[in-house]
Write a protein that holds these residues in place. Structure first.
Motif, PDB file in Angstrom:
ATOM      1  N   LEU A  91       0.892  -1.131  -0.063  1.00  0.00           N
ATOM      2  CA  LEU A  91      -0.005   0.124   0.041  1.00  0.00           C
ATOM      3  C   LEU A  91       0.858   1.368   0.015  1.00  0.00           C
ATOM      4  O   LEU A  91       0.350   2.392  -0.008  1.00  0.00           O
ATOM      5  CB  LEU A  91      -0.919   0.159   1.351  1.00  0.00           C
ATOM      6  N   GLY A  92       2.232   1.130  -0.003  1.00  0.00           N
ATOM      7  CA  GLY A  92       3.228   2.286  -0.027  1.00  0.00           C
ATOM      8  C   GLY A  92       3.300   2.859   1.406  1.00  0.00           C
ATOM      9  O   GLY A  92       3.782   3.948   1.637  1.00  0.00           O
ATOM     10  N   ALA A  93       2.906   2.143   2.242  1.00  0.00           N
ATOM     11  CA  ALA A  93       2.868   2.822   3.830  1.00  0.00           C
ATOM     12  C   ALA A  93       4.129   2.205   4.625  1.00  0.00           C
ATOM     13  O   ALA A  93       4.721   0.990   4.016  1.00  0.00           O
ATOM     14  CB  ALA A  93       1.795   2.277   4.681  1.00  0.00           C
ATOM     15  N   VAL A  94       4.674   2.740   5.418  1.00  0.00           N
ATOM     16  CA  VAL A  94       5.896   2.383   6.209  1.00  0.00           C
ATOM     17  C   VAL A  94       5.537   2.608   7.624  1.00  0.00           C
ATOM     18  O   VAL A  94       5.051   3.692   8.269  1.00  0.00           O
ATOM     19  CB  VAL A  94       6.925   3.353   5.789  1.00  0.00           C
ATOM     20  N   MET A 103       1.632   2.056  17.275  1.00  0.00           N
ATOM     21  CA  MET A 103       2.421   2.161  15.756  1.00  0.00           C
ATOM     22  C   MET A 103       2.044   3.255  15.055  1.00  0.00           C
ATOM     23  O   MET A 103       0.878   3.683  14.723  1.00  0.00           O
ATOM     24  CB  MET A 103       2.159   0.832  15.168  1.00  0.00           C
ATOM     25  N   ARG A 104       2.907   3.930  14.578  1.00  0.00           N
ATOM     26  CA  ARG A 104       2.825   5.199  13.832  1.00  0.00           C
ATOM     27  C   ARG A 104       3.185   4.768  12.321  1.00  0.00           C
ATOM     28  O   ARG A 104       4.197   4.381  12.084  1.00  0.00           O
ATOM     29  CB  ARG A 104       3.765   6.264  14.174  1.00  0.00           C
ATOM     30  N   VAL A 105       2.337   4.827  11.428  1.00  0.00           N
ATOM     31  CA  VAL A 105       2.362   4.455  10.241  1.00  0.00           C
ATOM     32  C   VAL A 105       1.962   5.826   9.271  1.00  0.00           C
ATOM     33  O   VAL A 105       0.815   6.265   9.324  1.00  0.00           O
ATOM     34  CB  VAL A 105       1.240   3.466   9.547  1.00  0.00           C
ATOM     35  N   GLY A 106       2.947   6.406   8.946  1.00  0.00           N
ATOM     36  CA  GLY A 106       2.761   7.581   8.248  1.00  0.00           C
ATOM     37  C   GLY A 106       2.013   8.793   9.220  1.00  0.00           C
ATOM     38  O   GLY A 106       2.414   8.917  10.175  1.00  0.00           O
ATOM     39  N   GLU A 107       1.188   9.242   8.950  1.00  0.00           N
ATOM     40  CA  GLU A 107       0.160  10.372   9.470  1.00  0.00           C
ATOM     41  C   GLU A 107      -0.560   9.396  10.857  1.00  0.00           C
ATOM     42  O   GLU A 107      -1.260  10.106  11.328  1.00  0.00           O
ATOM     43  CB  GLU A 107      -0.750  11.271   8.712  1.00  0.00           C
ATOM     44  N   ALA A 108      -0.880   8.190  10.411  1.00  0.00           N
ATOM     45  CA  ALA A 108      -1.823   7.318  11.368  1.00  0.00           C
ATOM     46  C   ALA A 108      -1.204   6.724  12.434  1.00  0.00           C
ATOM     47  O   ALA A 108      -0.032   6.486  12.313  1.00  0.00           O
ATOM     48  CB  ALA A 108      -2.354   6.347  10.462  1.00  0.00           C
ATOM     49  N   THR A 109      -1.772   6.627  13.514  1.00  0.00           N
ATOM     50  CA  THR A 109      -1.327   6.073  14.836  1.00  0.00           C
ATOM     51  C   THR A 109      -2.396   5.109  15.234  1.00  0.00           C
ATOM     52  O   THR A 109      -3.614   5.312  15.385  1.00  0.00           O
ATOM     53  CB  THR A 109      -0.994   6.966  15.977  1.00  0.00           C
ATOM     54  N   VAL A 110      -1.759   3.606  15.361  1.00  0.00           N
ATOM     55  CA  VAL A 110      -2.691   2.596  15.784  1.00  0.00           C
ATOM     56  C   VAL A 110      -2.297   2.032  16.970  1.00  0.00           C
ATOM     57  O   VAL A 110      -1.009   1.800  17.222  1.00  0.00           O
ATOM     58  CB  VAL A 110      -2.581   1.719  14.497  1.00  0.00           C
ATOM     59  N   CYS A 164      10.846  -4.719   9.998  1.00  0.00           N
ATOM     60  CA  CYS A 164      10.953  -3.477   8.959  1.00  0.00           C
ATOM     61  C   CYS A 164      11.957  -2.303   9.517  1.00  0.00           C
ATOM     62  O   CYS A 164      11.793  -1.112   8.743  1.00  0.00           O
ATOM     63  CB  CYS A 164       9.637  -2.816   8.452  1.00  0.00           C
ATOM     64  N   ALA A 165      12.514  -2.488  10.233  1.00  0.00           N
ATOM     65  CA  ALA A 165      13.949  -1.594  10.994  1.00  0.00           C
ATOM     66  C   ALA A 165      12.985  -0.324  11.424  1.00  0.00           C
ATOM     67  O   ALA A 165      13.926   0.645  11.140  1.00  0.00           O
ATOM     68  CB  ALA A 165      14.766  -1.403  10.047  1.00  0.00           C
ATOM     69  N   ALA A 166      11.905  -0.472  11.995  1.00  0.00           N
ATOM     70  CA  ALA A 166      11.259   0.857  12.457  1.00  0.00           C
ATOM     71  C   ALA A 166      11.784   1.174  13.867  1.00  0.00           C
ATOM     72  O   ALA A 166      12.532   0.431  14.637  1.00  0.00           O
ATOM     73  CB  ALA A 166       9.713   0.732  12.708  1.00  0.00           C
ATOM     74  N   ALA A 167      11.761   2.453  14.318  1.00  0.00           N
ATOM     75  CA  ALA A 167      12.229   2.980  15.501  1.00  0.00           C
ATOM     76  C   ALA A 167      11.360   2.210  16.474  1.00  0.00           C
ATOM     77  O   ALA A 167      10.256   2.161  16.447  1.00  0.00           O
ATOM     78  CB  ALA A 167      12.381   4.286  15.472  1.00  0.00           C
ATOM     79  N   ILE A 168      11.740   1.897  17.718  1.00  0.00           N
ATOM     80  CA  ILE A 168      11.219   1.568  19.065  1.00  0.00           C
ATOM     81  C   ILE A 168      11.523   2.672  20.177  1.00  0.00           C
ATOM     82  O   ILE A 168      12.776   2.764  20.463  1.00  0.00           O
ATOM     83  CB  ILE A 168      11.555   0.169  19.626  1.00  0.00           C
ATOM     84  N   SER A 169      10.527   3.338  20.731  1.00  0.00           N
ATOM     85  CA  SER A 169      10.839   4.446  21.493  1.00  0.00           C
ATOM     86  C   SER A 169       9.938   3.929  22.683  1.00  0.00           C
ATOM     87  O   SER A 169       8.793   3.494  22.759  1.00  0.00           O
ATOM     88  CB  SER A 169      10.603   5.897  20.956  1.00  0.00           C
ATOM     89  N   VAL A 170      10.185   4.712  23.884  1.00  0.00           N
ATOM     90  CA  VAL A 170       9.380   4.720  25.114  1.00  0.00           C
ATOM     91  C   VAL A 170       9.360   5.847  25.791  1.00  0.00           C
ATOM     92  O   VAL A 170      10.445   6.599  26.025  1.00  0.00           O
ATOM     93  CB  VAL A 170      10.228   3.442  26.012  1.00  0.00           C
ATOM     94  N   SER A 171       8.209   6.345  26.330  1.00  0.00           N
ATOM     95  CA  SER A 171       8.069   7.486  26.791  1.00  0.00           C
ATOM     96  C   SER A 171       9.080   7.745  28.166  1.00  0.00           C
ATOM     97  O   SER A 171       9.156   6.866  28.875  1.00  0.00           O
ATOM     98  CB  SER A 171       6.594   8.012  27.173  1.00  0.00           C
TER      99      SER A 171
END
Length: 163
Positions: A65-68, A86-93, A107-114
């Motif tokens: 779908l072209g999303a990351v 999980m943040r995918v573009g402008e959407a948060t799920v 997919c080598a996405a960043a993992i963060s913790v508040s």
């Protein structure tokens, strides 16, 4: 945060996901299900493309779908239960921590913790004596983990009548 490991503690017999601060001395232990542990660990292996797991399918569908997936963020912890997004573009799920980490590793996405979650649930591991290496520090930390139970992070879990 950096994925450190998934291990089974000796006391609770429950898998624990360890995330480590990229620029710090804190670890975040998150108790997860056996299925969650398998999903995370399978992200570290070369899986055959003809039989993708659900998390592989999620990554492939997003790519089609072209999303990351940009980031998986652990945003809260209440009575030992972590909340993640999980943040995918402008959407948060909303997602479970184990699912988010399993996808992020694929997919080598960043993992963060508040910062507030790290302040409440993080465990500080300080470098020891100058002659002490990181292997010795990690073994000491693993020994500490083997004494923990999920209830140690949920003050109300040990109270009240037991079934």
């Amino acid at each position: 945060m950096i994925f450190s490991e998934v291990r089974v503690t000796g006391v609770a017999d429950t898998p624990v996901l360890l995330l480590r601060e990229a620029r710090g001395d804190r670890y975040l232990p998150v108790w997860i299900s056996a299925a969650g542990a398998n999903a995370i660990l399978s992200a570290l292996e070369d899986a055959p493309d003809e039989h993708p797991a659900s998390h592989d399918l999620i990554v492939a569908l997003l790519a089609a779908l072209g999303a990351v997936v940009d980031e998986v963020r652990i945003i809260d912890v209440v009575e030992g239960v972590f909340t993640a997004q999980m943040r995918v573009g402008e959407a948060t799920v909303a997602c479970r921590v184990s699912d988010g980490v399993a996808v992020a590793l694929r997919c080598a996405a960043a993992i963060s913790v508040s910062e507030s979650v790290l302040d409440r649930a993080g465990t500080l591991v300080r470098p020891g004596d100058p002659g002490e290496g990181s292997d010795a520090q990690m073994e000491q930390f693993r020994a500490f983990l083997d004494t923990l139970r999920p209830e140690d992070f949920d003050p109300g879990a040990g109270e009240g009548p037991q079934p």
